[in-house]
Design a protein around this motif. Structure first.
Motif, PDB file in Angstrom:
ATOM      1  N   LEU A   1      54.795  18.540 -12.101  1.00 47.75           N
ATOM      2  CA  LEU A   1      55.545  17.301 -12.281  1.00 47.75           C
ATOM      3  C   LEU A   1      54.618  16.100 -12.387  1.00 47.75           C
ATOM      4  CD1 LEU A   1      58.313  17.758  -9.565  1.00 47.75           C
ATOM      5  CD2 LEU A   1      58.572  18.038 -12.027  1.00 47.75           C
ATOM      6  N   ASN A   2      54.940  15.181 -13.294  1.00 51.65           N
ATOM      7  CA  ASN A   2      54.211  13.913 -13.356  1.00 51.65           C
ATOM      8  C   ASN A   2      54.558  13.057 -12.146  1.00 51.65           C
ATOM      9  OD1 ASN A   2      52.958  14.501 -15.779  1.00 51.65           O
ATOM     10  ND2 ASN A   2      54.628  13.636 -16.979  1.00 51.65           N
ATOM     11  N   SER A   3      55.779  13.146 -11.706  1.00 49.82           N
ATOM     12  CA  SER A   3      56.256  12.397 -10.550  1.00 49.82           C
ATOM     13  C   SER A   3      56.795  13.400  -9.542  1.00 49.82           C
ATOM     14  CB  SER A   3      57.367  11.438 -10.973  1.00 49.82           C
ATOM     15  OG  SER A   3      57.903  10.779  -9.865  1.00 49.82           O
ATOM     16  N   LYS A   4      56.361  13.313  -8.310  1.00 46.18           N
ATOM     17  CA  LYS A   4      56.741  14.297  -7.300  1.00 46.18           C
ATOM     18  C   LYS A   4      58.076  13.983  -6.641  1.00 46.18           C
ATOM     19  CE  LYS A   4      52.855  16.261  -8.023  1.00 46.18           C
ATOM     20  NZ  LYS A   4      52.789  17.136  -9.157  1.00 46.18           N
ATOM     21  N   MET A   5      58.508  12.733  -6.719  1.00 48.46           N
ATOM     22  CA  MET A   5      59.764  12.343  -6.085  1.00 48.46           C
ATOM     23  C   MET A   5      60.433  11.251  -6.915  1.00 48.46           C
ATOM     24  SD  MET A   5      60.552  10.880  -2.245  1.00 48.46           S
ATOM     25  CE  MET A   5      59.532   9.451  -2.445  1.00 48.46           C
ATOM     26  N   ALA A   6      61.749  11.294  -6.952  1.00 44.66           N
ATOM     27  CA  ALA A   6      62.527  10.250  -7.620  1.00 44.66           C
ATOM     28  C   ALA A   6      63.535   9.712  -6.613  1.00 44.66           C
ATOM     29  CB  ALA A   6      63.250  10.811  -8.839  1.00 44.66           C
ATOM     30  N   ILE A   7      63.709   8.399  -6.604  1.00 48.55           N
ATOM     31  CA  ILE A   7      64.705   7.777  -5.729  1.00 48.55           C
ATOM     32  C   ILE A   7      65.739   7.088  -6.607  1.00 48.55           C
ATOM     33  CG2 ILE A   7      65.152   6.044  -3.959  1.00 48.55           C
ATOM     34  CD1 ILE A   7      62.427   6.625  -2.791  1.00 48.55           C
ATOM     35  N   TYR A   8      66.986   7.503  -6.431  1.00 51.94           N
ATOM     36  CA  TYR A   8      68.111   6.925  -7.167  1.00 51.94           C
ATOM     37  C   TYR A   8      68.782   5.886  -6.285  1.00 51.94           C
ATOM     38  CZ  TYR A   8      67.462  10.764 -10.393  1.00 51.94           C
ATOM     39  OH  TYR A   8      66.926  11.640 -11.311  1.00 51.94           O
ATOM     40  N   GLN A   9      69.106   4.716  -6.876  1.00 45.31           N
ATOM     41  CA  GLN A   9      69.765   3.624  -6.173  1.00 45.31           C
ATOM     42  C   GLN A   9      70.742   2.941  -7.132  1.00 45.31           C
ATOM     43  OE1 GLN A   9      65.855   1.863  -5.241  1.00 45.31           O
ATOM     44  NE2 GLN A   9      66.584   1.761  -3.133  1.00 45.31           N
ATOM     45  N   THR A  10      71.574   2.069  -6.582  1.00 47.85           N
ATOM     46  CA  THR A  10      72.470   1.274  -7.422  1.00 47.85           C
ATOM     47  C   THR A  10      72.056  -0.189  -7.351  1.00 47.85           C
ATOM     48  OG1 THR A  10      74.057   0.937  -5.640  1.00 47.85           O
ATOM     49  CG2 THR A  10      74.424   2.827  -7.081  1.00 47.85           C
ATOM     50  N   SER A  11      72.451  -0.935  -8.366  1.00 51.55           N
ATOM     51  CA  SER A  11      72.145  -2.366  -8.403  1.00 51.55           C
ATOM     52  C   SER A  11      73.127  -3.058  -9.328  1.00 51.55           C
ATOM     53  CB  SER A  11      70.725  -2.593  -8.912  1.00 51.55           C
ATOM     54  OG  SER A  11      70.490  -3.971  -9.148  1.00 51.55           O
ATOM     55  N   ASP A  12      73.503  -4.296  -8.967  1.00 52.90           N
ATOM     56  CA  ASP A  12      74.347  -5.100  -9.844  1.00 52.90           C
ATOM     57  C   ASP A  12      73.597  -5.514 -11.106  1.00 52.90           C
ATOM     58  OD1 ASP A  12      76.456  -4.949  -8.066  1.00 52.90           O
ATOM     59  OD2 ASP A  12      75.958  -6.835  -7.060  1.00 52.90           O
ATOM     60  N   ASP A  13      72.253  -5.472 -11.051  1.00 48.23           N
ATOM     61  CA  ASP A  13      71.427  -5.814 -12.210  1.00 48.23           C
ATOM     62  C   ASP A  13      71.227  -4.616 -13.134  1.00 48.23           C
ATOM     63  OD1 ASP A  13      71.052  -8.463 -11.378  1.00 48.23           O
ATOM     64  OD2 ASP A  13      69.315  -7.912 -10.146  1.00 48.23           O
ATOM     65  N   CYS A  14      71.808  -3.493 -12.788  1.00 47.49           N
ATOM     66  CA  CYS A  14      71.650  -2.267 -13.565  1.00 47.49           C
ATOM     67  C   CYS A  14      72.882  -2.041 -14.427  1.00 47.49           C
ATOM     68  CB  CYS A  14      71.435  -1.088 -12.611  1.00 47.49           C
ATOM     69  SG  CYS A  14      71.255   0.495 -13.435  1.00 47.49           S
ATOM     70  N   TYR A  15      72.700  -2.147 -15.733  1.00 40.55           N
ATOM     71  CA  TYR A  15      73.779  -1.887 -16.680  1.00 40.55           C
ATOM     72  C   TYR A  15      73.161  -1.707 -18.061  1.00 40.55           C
ATOM     73  CZ  TYR A  15      73.212  -6.954 -17.199  1.00 40.55           C
ATOM     74  OH  TYR A  15      72.682  -8.202 -17.365  1.00 40.55           O
ATOM     75  N   ARG A  16      73.893  -1.043 -18.933  1.00 39.37           N
ATOM     76  CA  ARG A  16      73.397  -0.786 -20.296  1.00 39.37           C
ATOM     77  C   ARG A  16      73.063  -2.103 -20.980  1.00 39.37           C
ATOM     78  NH1 ARG A  16      72.507   4.291 -19.895  1.00 39.37           N
ATOM     79  NH2 ARG A  16      74.240   5.619 -19.346  1.00 39.37           N
ATOM     80  N   GLY A  17      71.816  -2.209 -21.444  1.00 47.28           N
ATOM     81  CA  GLY A  17      71.367  -3.425 -22.104  1.00 47.28           C
ATOM     82  C   GLY A  17      70.942  -4.515 -21.135  1.00 47.28           C
ATOM     83  N   GLY A  18      70.960  -4.235 -19.829  1.00 47.96           N
ATOM     84  CA  GLY A  18      70.598  -5.224 -18.819  1.00 47.96           C
ATOM     85  C   GLY A  18      69.135  -5.139 -18.428  1.00 47.96           C
ATOM     86  N   LEU A  19      68.802  -5.811 -17.331  1.00 51.27           N
ATOM     87  CA  LEU A  19      67.425  -5.816 -16.847  1.00 51.27           C
ATOM     88  C   LEU A  19      66.953  -4.414 -16.451  1.00 51.27           C
ATOM     89  CD1 LEU A  19      67.541  -9.001 -14.592  1.00 51.27           C
ATOM     90  CD2 LEU A  19      66.505  -8.774 -16.851  1.00 51.27           C
ATOM     91  N   ILE A  20      67.864  -3.637 -15.873  1.00 46.27           N
ATOM     92  CA  ILE A  20      67.548  -2.282 -15.449  1.00 46.27           C
ATOM     93  C   ILE A  20      68.530  -1.337 -16.144  1.00 46.27           C
ATOM     94  CG2 ILE A  20      67.320  -0.718 -13.489  1.00 46.27           C
ATOM     95  CD1 ILE A  20      67.150  -3.225 -11.691  1.00 46.27           C
ATOM     96  N   GLU A  21      68.015  -0.392 -16.902  1.00 48.36           N
ATOM     97  CA  GLU A  21      68.872   0.573 -17.601  1.00 48.36           C
ATOM     98  C   GLU A  21      69.302   1.673 -16.630  1.00 48.36           C
ATOM     99  OE1 GLU A  21      70.092   1.105 -20.801  1.00 48.36           O
ATOM    100  OE2 GLU A  21      69.512  -0.937 -21.298  1.00 48.36           O
ATOM    101  N   PRO A  22      70.576   2.026 -16.628  1.00 44.75           N
ATOM    102  CA  PRO A  22      71.033   3.090 -15.731  1.00 44.75           C
ATOM    103  C   PRO A  22      70.575   4.474 -16.199  1.00 44.75           C
ATOM    104  CG  PRO A  22      72.851   2.267 -17.040  1.00 44.75           C
ATOM    105  CD  PRO A  22      71.660   1.417 -17.363  1.00 44.75           C
ATOM    106  N   GLU A  23      70.294   5.319 -15.242  1.00 42.06           N
ATOM    107  CA  GLU A  23      69.952   6.716 -15.511  1.00 42.06           C
ATOM    108  C   GLU A  23      71.208   7.588 -15.452  1.00 42.06           C
ATOM    109  OE1 GLU A  23      67.349  10.022 -16.122  1.00 42.06           O
ATOM    110  OE2 GLU A  23      66.930   7.887 -16.259  1.00 42.06           O
ATOM    111  N   ILE A  24      72.096   7.245 -14.509  1.00 48.74           N
ATOM    112  CA  ILE A  24      73.332   7.996 -14.307  1.00 48.74           C
ATOM    113  C   ILE A  24      74.477   6.987 -14.239  1.00 48.74           C
ATOM    114  CG2 ILE A  24      74.580   9.572 -12.785  1.00 48.74           C
ATOM    115  CD1 ILE A  24      71.855  10.349 -11.579  1.00 48.74           C
ATOM    116  N   GLY A  25      75.574   7.287 -14.911  1.00 53.02           N
ATOM    117  CA  GLY A  25      76.741   6.408 -14.843  1.00 53.02           C
ATOM    118  C   GLY A  25      76.441   5.028 -15.379  1.00 53.02           C
ATOM    119  N   ASP A  26      77.064   4.035 -14.756  1.00 54.60           N
ATOM    120  CA  ASP A  26      76.930   2.662 -15.234  1.00 54.60           C
ATOM    121  C   ASP A  26      75.949   1.814 -14.447  1.00 54.60           C
ATOM    122  OD1 ASP A  26      78.858   3.089 -17.227  1.00 54.60           O
ATOM    123  OD2 ASP A  26      80.478   2.653 -15.824  1.00 54.60           O
TER     124      ASP A  26
END
Length: 98
Positions: free
Chosen positions: A60-85
């Motif tokens: 693996l290039n990355s040994k761990m991934a941390i998933y979180q939510t954010s109000d700044d995360c949305y399609r076309g926003g500052l942070i692109e979502p990986e899962i869902g919206d």
């Protein structure tokens, strides 16, 4: 399913080992991650991949991934979502003991 993949994906919610879940494919793991946030109000879900030997997969290039939510995360926003919206991921490189 990938016939060449003989390990498993592992997910732990909010650093609580009692929430550990194992998956044989990413799609099922993503559904679990989404459920942890939407149904149970999780703050974060940590994931990694274990090889067939039960150790963190060394390729693996990355040994761990941390998933979180954010109000700044949305399609076309500052942070692109990986899962869902609004679920984004941060990848971390950690040393692996052998």
């Amino acid at each position: 399913m990938n016939p060449d993949f003989s390990g498993c994906y592992i997910a732990v919610t909010d650093n609580d080992i009692s929430t550990t879940a194992l998956f044989d494919n990413k799609t099922t793991m993503y559904a679990h991650i989404r459920e942890q946030f939407e149904e149970f109000g999780a703050e974060q879900v940590q994931t990694t991949v274990l090889g067939s030997d039960g150790k963190i997969e060394t390729r693996l290039n990355s040994k761990m991934a941390i998933y979180q939510t954010s109000d700044d995360c949305y399609r076309g926003g500052l942070i692109e979502p990986e899962i869902g919206d609004n679920i984004f991921v941060t990848y971390y490189q950690q040393s692996v003991r052998r």
